[in-house]
Design an enzyme around this catalytic site. Structure first.
Site, PDB file in Angstrom:
ATOM      1  CB  CYS A 113      28.442  10.483  -5.338  1.00 50.25           C
ATOM      2  SG  CYS A 113      27.147   9.984  -5.523  1.00 50.25           S
ATOM      3  CG  HIS A 258      30.505   7.684  -4.394  1.00 56.78           C
ATOM      4  ND1 HIS A 258      28.900   6.864  -4.051  1.00 56.78           N
ATOM      5  CD2 HIS A 258      30.458   7.994  -5.742  1.00 56.78           C
ATOM      6  CE1 HIS A 258      27.951   6.904  -5.001  1.00 56.78           C
ATOM      7  NE2 HIS A 258      28.759   7.953  -5.904  1.00 56.78           N
ATOM      8  CG  ASN A 288      25.489   5.919  -7.280  1.00 54.30           C
ATOM      9  OD1 ASN A 288      25.655   6.204  -6.089  1.00 54.30           O
ATOM     10  ND2 ASN A 288      25.679   6.588  -8.063  1.00 54.30           N
TER      11      ASN A 288
HETATM   12  C1  LIG Z   1      26.311   5.527 -17.371  1.00 51.15           C
HETATM   13  C2  LIG Z   1      26.983   4.505 -18.166  1.00 51.15           C
HETATM   14  C3  LIG Z   1      27.014   3.105 -17.723  1.00 51.15           C
HETATM   15  C4  LIG Z   1      27.345   4.309 -19.695  1.00 51.15           C
HETATM   16  O1  LIG Z   1      28.481   3.060 -20.157  1.00 51.15           O
HETATM   17  P1  LIG Z   1      28.602   3.778 -21.478  1.00 51.15           P
HETATM   18  O2  LIG Z   1      30.061   2.660 -21.906  1.00 51.15           O
HETATM   19  O3  LIG Z   1      29.152   4.711 -21.456  1.00 51.15           O
HETATM   20  O4  LIG Z   1      27.238   4.031 -22.543  1.00 51.15           O
HETATM   21  P2  LIG Z   1      26.399   4.739 -22.905  1.00 51.15           P
HETATM   22  O5  LIG Z   1      26.842   6.129 -22.935  1.00 51.15           O
HETATM   23  O6  LIG Z   1      28.009   4.846 -24.675  1.00 51.15           O
HETATM   24  O7  LIG Z   1      25.992   4.030 -23.949  1.00 51.15           O
HETATM   25  C5  LIG Z   1      25.750   3.357 -24.609  1.00 51.15           C
HETATM   26  C6  LIG Z   1      24.498   2.223 -25.285  1.00 51.15           C
HETATM   27  O8  LIG Z   1      24.143   1.967 -24.929  1.00 51.15           O
HETATM   28  C7  LIG Z   1      23.001   2.606 -24.799  1.00 51.15           C
HETATM   29  N1  LIG Z   1      22.124   2.392 -22.886  1.00 51.15           N
HETATM   30  C8  LIG Z   1      22.152   3.499 -21.950  1.00 51.15           C
HETATM   31  N2  LIG Z   1      22.216   2.936 -20.451  1.00 51.15           N
HETATM   32  C9  LIG Z   1      21.528   1.234 -21.573  1.00 51.15           C
HETATM   33  C10 LIG Z   1      20.897   0.806 -20.842  1.00 51.15           C
HETATM   34  N3  LIG Z   1      20.278   1.043 -18.877  1.00 51.15           N
HETATM   35  N4  LIG Z   1      19.870  -0.303 -20.775  1.00 51.15           N
HETATM   36  C11 LIG Z   1      20.225  -0.526 -22.318  1.00 51.15           C
HETATM   37  N5  LIG Z   1      20.992   0.324 -23.365  1.00 51.15           N
HETATM   38  C12 LIG Z   1      21.537   1.697 -22.210  1.00 51.15           C
HETATM   39  C13 LIG Z   1      22.863   4.285 -24.513  1.00 51.15           C
HETATM   40  O9  LIG Z   1      21.411   4.574 -25.390  1.00 51.15           O
HETATM   41  C14 LIG Z   1      24.161   3.782 -26.355  1.00 51.15           C
HETATM   42  O10 LIG Z   1      23.253   3.181 -27.510  1.00 51.15           O
HETATM   43  P3  LIG Z   1      23.702   4.007 -28.673  1.00 51.15           P
HETATM   44  O11 LIG Z   1      24.895   3.722 -28.574  1.00 51.15           O
HETATM   45  O12 LIG Z   1      22.507   2.780 -29.496  1.00 51.15           O
HETATM   46  O13 LIG Z   1      23.444   5.287 -28.233  1.00 51.15           O
HETATM   47  C15 LIG Z   1      29.208   5.197 -17.663  1.00 51.15           C
HETATM   48  O14 LIG Z   1      28.864   6.071 -18.757  1.00 51.15           O
HETATM   49  C16 LIG Z   1      28.939   5.352 -16.293  1.00 51.15           C
HETATM   50  O15 LIG Z   1      28.705   4.579 -15.838  1.00 51.15           O
HETATM   51  N6  LIG Z   1      29.526   6.824 -16.348  1.00 51.15           N
HETATM   52  C17 LIG Z   1      29.512   6.882 -14.976  1.00 51.15           C
HETATM   53  C18 LIG Z   1      28.388   7.125 -14.012  1.00 51.15           C
HETATM   54  C19 LIG Z   1      28.007   7.428 -12.759  1.00 51.15           C
HETATM   55  O16 LIG Z   1      29.493   6.649 -11.677  1.00 51.15           O
HETATM   56  N7  LIG Z   1      27.467   8.046 -12.322  1.00 51.15           N
HETATM   57  C20 LIG Z   1      27.388   8.583 -11.077  1.00 51.15           C
HETATM   58  C21 LIG Z   1      28.845   9.313 -10.521  1.00 51.15           C
HETATM   59  S1  LIG Z   1      28.116   9.574  -9.121  1.00 51.15           S
END
Ligand SMILES: CC(C)(COP(=O)(O)OP(=O)(O)OC[C@H]1O[C@@H](n2cnc3c(N)ncnc32)[C@H](O)[C@@H]1OP(=O)(O)O)[C@@H](O)C(=O)NCCC(=O)NCCS
Length: 331
Positions: A113, A258, A288
């Site tokens: 990224c 980004h 993204n």
């Molecule tokens: C990925 C992201 C959106 C997840 O959000 P979060 O609030 O951390 O959510 P969690 O990972 O704690 O997951 C919460 C719940 O949602 C669920 N879940 C994950 N993806 C899901 C989806 N696409 N749809 C529905 N539910 C989902 C998980 O399984 C979890 O369920 P559980 O509580 O029963 O275990 C967040 O962590 C994020 O944006 N991280 C940075 C990612 C990023 O920017 N990556 C690229 C960097 S360059």
């Protein structure tokens, strides 16, 4: 030493729109979950069989036309991608061929990224040293063919989209314009927090059916760790590049982060304490797009009249590696 000015921008996204509702037909997710956690409403996916170099070509042609530069005037091409068309060679030579230019230098950058930020820094260095005069910097990605589209991969699959962006960077004697400063960082201890394992030099035969059965050919991410580090590093990179350039955030007309997640962008805005209009956001429409996200957002901002000659612009990235960095540019 000549300065390195961005004299043209371009972008291209595939026509096929994939909405959050479309994803609910492939995996257990919902439009509400995706919008709330990421700010994404839709993304673009290529039709099967489309190459990354094809996307890069379209963005490059637009940037060249915008710059009023003929492809034959290029003497270096820098291609940032995490999704090359082949394991090797890189996509640089493929774009060189597609552009129909002579045997110019063509290099690939693998900084995920932050690849485009590293690419702009590299272009600046080559121009300042006299090794090149006119450089094309491209970020292009096809994620859609490499995502786990089952519920197992939903955390990551909903985030990513396909697209390409490009800029033409040219040596200039104008003292008041060009890349003023760049900062680049990496921290490999977090490599496995956002990574793709197969096909790899560490695996004899480069592929294992057992690993593939576990989905290890797909990218994996520890979303929370990535989120926490992203917020911190975006802020630090901005502070550092502003300090290097001897300017403050109030001098900057536009920040182009980004597009990782709208919540991350909002945290960056809050930390900067600037008006949201001064920070680019298009993740709602494209998701993204990794190395392509900054040049796509920049190209759209230029076309919307958000960047004018003389403005200060900050590009800032964070991603897998971890790798992060920023460029400060006088437009
Ligand atoms: C990925 C992201 C959106 C997840 O959000 P979060 O609030 O951390 O959510 P969690 O990972 O704690 O997951 C919460 C719940 O949602 C669920 N879940 C994950 N993806 C899901 C989806 N696409 N749809 C529905 N539910 C989902 C998980 O399984 C979890 O369920 P559980 O509580 O029963 O275990 C967040 O962590 C994020 O944006 N991280 C940075 C990612 C990023 O920017 N990556 C690229 C960097 S360059």
């Amino acid at each position: 030493m000549p300065n390195a000015a961005i004299i043209g921008t371009g972008h291209y996204v595939p026509e096929r729109v994939v909405t959050n509702d479309d994803l609910t037909r492939l995996m257990d997710t919902s439009d509400a979950w995706i919008r709330e956690r990421t700010g994404i409403a839709e993304r673009r996916w290529v039709e099967p069989g489309t190459s990354g170099a094809t996307l890069a070509l379209a963005a490059s042609r637009m940037a060249l036309a915008d710059a009023g530069v003929d492809a034959a005037e290029l003497d270096l091409l820098i291609y940032a991608t995490v999704n090359p068309d082949y394991a090797f060679p890189g996509n640089g030579p493929l774009l060189q061929q597609a552009l129909g230019v002579g045997t110019i230098g063509a290099m690939d950058i693998r900084n995920q990224c932050t690849g485009f930020v590293y690419g702009v820094a590299a272009a600046h260095g080559f121009i300042a040293s006299g090794a090149a005069r006119t450089v094309l910097v491209v970020g292009a990605e096809i994620h859609s063919t490499g995502l786990d589209l089952s519920t197992r991969g939903r955390d990551l699959a909903v985030l990513f989209g396909d697209g390409a962006g490009a800029v033409v960077v040219r040596a200039t004697d104008e003292a008041d314009r060009g890349v003023l400063a760049s900062v680049m960082h990496s921290q490999g201890e977090f490599a496995r927090e956002l990574w793709c394992e197969l096909a790899t030099a560490l695996v004899p035969g480069r592929w294992s059916d057992a690993m593939a059965a576990e989905g290890r050919q797909y990218p994996h991410m520890n979303g929370r760790t990535v989120f926490q580090h992203a917020i911190r590093r975006f802020g630090e990179a901005i502070d550092e590049v502003l300090a290097r350039g001897g300017v403050t955030k109030d001098d900057v007309a536009l920040f182009v982060p980004h597009q990782a997640n709208q919540r991350i962008t909002e945290m960056v805005i809050r930390r900067l304490e600037v008006a949201p209009e001064r920070v680019c956001s298009n993740i709602e429409r494209y998701g993204n797009t990794t190395a392509a996200s900054i040049p796509i957002a920049l190209s759209e901002a230029v076309r919307a009249g958000r960047v004018r000659r003389g403005d200060l612009v900050v590009l800032v990235g964070f991603g897998s590696g971890f790798a992060w960095g920023a460029n400060l540019i006088r437009w």
